[in-house]
Design an enzyme around this catalytic site. Structure first.
Site, PDB file in Angstrom:
ATOM      1  N   GLY A 153       0.864  -1.189   0.000  1.00 38.70           N
ATOM      2  CA  GLY A 153       0.000   0.000   0.000  1.00 38.70           C
ATOM      3  C   GLY A 153       0.892   1.228   0.000  1.00 38.70           C
ATOM      4  NE  ARG A 154      -3.312   6.051   0.256  1.00 47.62           N
ATOM      5  CZ  ARG A 154      -4.348   5.259   0.496  1.00 47.62           C
ATOM      6  NH1 ARG A 154      -4.242   4.225   1.302  1.00 47.62           N
ATOM      7  NH2 ARG A 154      -5.521   5.498  -0.071  1.00 47.62           N
TER       8      ARG A 154
ATOM      9  CG  HIS B 184       1.875   2.436  17.795  1.00 51.07           C
ATOM     10  ND1 HIS B 184       0.785   1.603  17.927  1.00 51.07           N
ATOM     11  CD2 HIS B 184       1.765   2.978  16.548  1.00 51.07           C
ATOM     12  CE1 HIS B 184       0.054   1.646  16.822  1.00 51.07           C
ATOM     13  NE2 HIS B 184       0.622   2.472  15.974  1.00 51.07           N
TER      14      HIS B 184
ATOM     15  NE  ARG C  45      -5.457  -9.487   1.052  1.00 53.12           N
ATOM     16  CZ  ARG C  45      -6.367  -9.112   1.911  1.00 53.12           C
ATOM     17  NH1 ARG C  45      -6.910  -9.987   2.718  1.00 53.12           N
ATOM     18  NH2 ARG C  45      -6.774  -7.860   1.985  1.00 53.12           N
TER      19      ARG C  45
ATOM     20  CD  GLU D 104       0.819  -1.083  20.090  1.00 63.34           C
ATOM     21  OE1 GLU D 104       0.294   0.034  20.245  1.00 63.34           O
ATOM     22  OE2 GLU D 104       1.290  -1.477  19.027  1.00 63.34           O
TER      23      GLU D 104
ATOM     24  NE  ARG E 226      -3.295  -0.989  14.093  1.00 62.93           N
ATOM     25  CZ  ARG E 226      -2.804   0.235  13.866  1.00 62.93           C
ATOM     26  NH1 ARG E 226      -1.497   0.442  13.834  1.00 62.93           N
ATOM     27  NH2 ARG E 226      -3.622   1.254  13.691  1.00 62.93           N
TER      28      ARG E 226
ATOM     29  CB  THR F  19      -1.908  -8.198  -9.660  1.00 62.70           C
ATOM     30  OG1 THR F  19      -2.210  -9.597  -9.597  1.00 62.70           O
ATOM     31  CG2 THR F  19      -0.771  -7.972 -10.622  1.00 62.70           C
TER      32      THR F  19
END
Ligand code: DGY
Length: 332
Positions: free
Chosen positions: A166-167, A298, A189, A280, A251, A191
């Site tokens: 992702g970003r 975090h 997951r 956490e 996460r 393409t």
């Protein structure tokens, strides 16, 4: 008990902010809405969250608000929108939110660079043994330069595996490839468009099993939640090279921490660096014993720029919602 300050500005939507936010954003929220701030900055209990859902038009939660089925067990909520401060929303039960007809938004984009910076920081820290070195200095244990002292692993030119393109994953690839000459391999997951990969000299492989044995560094950037819980388990750790490093800024639940502690203690991998944890702010006691582990509390998005931008992004989403537009970052 939450210590609240009510800022009454007339017949505007009633908004609850569950934690302290940067002052400038709190001020802007208070000017635009009938805003309740959480001055004590303590996380809300499930009971307080249920009360909030009966009272406020919008609740602005964050990762420390566990909005599971219990907290979302409200017959007739007043709240119409949960506008989350943060990109990850695995702390919100999507099924319960849907049942209540709540809109849910997040804050993508604005923290991608800073989170990628922290992933790069962690890679460098664990490979170059920066945490160990700092501890040694502070403990008064440094005896001076010597050729064999705290010898680490070179980062430049190595192979980096990115799980989740992702970003944030893409920002890390950019830094690693263009800044450190790393060879980037991606598992995602769906393409990834070839031009997105090509920008960072990256290639996609079809499975995590195929990715892990190739990498000197593996960095996690997939969502959390039930679908990815313990994605990195004992079997996956066994597929990593014995000198490879695992980095997690995604996460905590994505890694089986007991399996990771075992791998670190028996040195079946080179090391790990974590910004996020399963429970956490509690840290697995076995992990704390591992010298080949770097830990941060975090901090992925913890820059003034990102934290303010996250707040303004929430404001954008609230503006969209209350002015009748579809919120730009709607996830539900
Ligand atoms: C995020 O944006 O999800 C960060 O982890 C902070 O919540």
């Amino acid at each position: 008990m939450m210590n609240v300050v009510h800022i009454n500005t007339g017949a505007k939507p009633k908004v609850l902010v569950t934690r302290r936010w940067p002052g400038a954003v709190e001020a802007q929220l208070s000017a635009s809405y009938e805003t309740t701030l959480n001055r004590s900055d303590t996380p809300l209990t499930p009971g307080e969250l249920r009360d909030a859902l009966k009272t406020f038009d919008a609740v602005l939660p964050t990762v420390t608000d566990s909005l599971g089925p219990d907290a979302l067990d409200v017959a007739k909520p007043t709240t119409k929108i949960l506008s989350n401060y943060g990109v990850g929303v695995s702390h919100i039960c999507t099924e319960s939110a849907r049942k209540l007809g709540l809109s849910v938004t997040n804050t993508p984009d604005v923290l991608s660079e800073c989170t990628a910076d922290i992933a790069m920081t962690l890679m460098l820290m664990v490979a170059r043994r920066a945490g160990e070195g700092e501890r040694e200095l502070r403990d008064g244990g440094w005896t001076g330069w010597r050729p064999t002292h705290l010898v680490g692993t070179k980062v430049s030119g190595k192979t980096l595996g990115i799980v989740g393109y992702g970003r944030i994953g893409e920002e890390l690839a950019r830094r690693a490839h263009h800044g450190f000459g790393m060879d980037v391999v991606v598992y995602n997951r769906s393409t990834v468009a070839p031009e997105r990969l090509a920008r960072n000299g990256a290639r996609q492989v079809e499975s995590l099993d195929a990715l892990l044995p190739l990498c000197d560094f593996v960095s996690l950037h997939c969502p959390g939640g039930a679908e990815n819980r313990h994605l990195i388990n004992g079997r996956m750790l066994d597929l990593m090279r014995e000198d490879a490093f695992l980095i997690n800024t995604a996460r905590g639940e994505v890694i089986d921490e007991a399996a990771l502690a075992h791998a670190l203690m028996f040195e079946s991998i080179g090391g790990a660096a974590l910004d996020v944890f399963e429970c956490e702010p509690r840290i697995n006691a076995d992990l704390v014993q591992c010298d080949n582990l770097v830990m941060l509390p975090h901090l992925g998005s913890a820059t003034r720029e990102a934290r303010e931008a996250m707040g303004y992004r929430v404001l954008d989403n609230l503006g969209d919602f209350f002015e009748g537009r579809d919120p730009r970052d709607r996830v539900i």
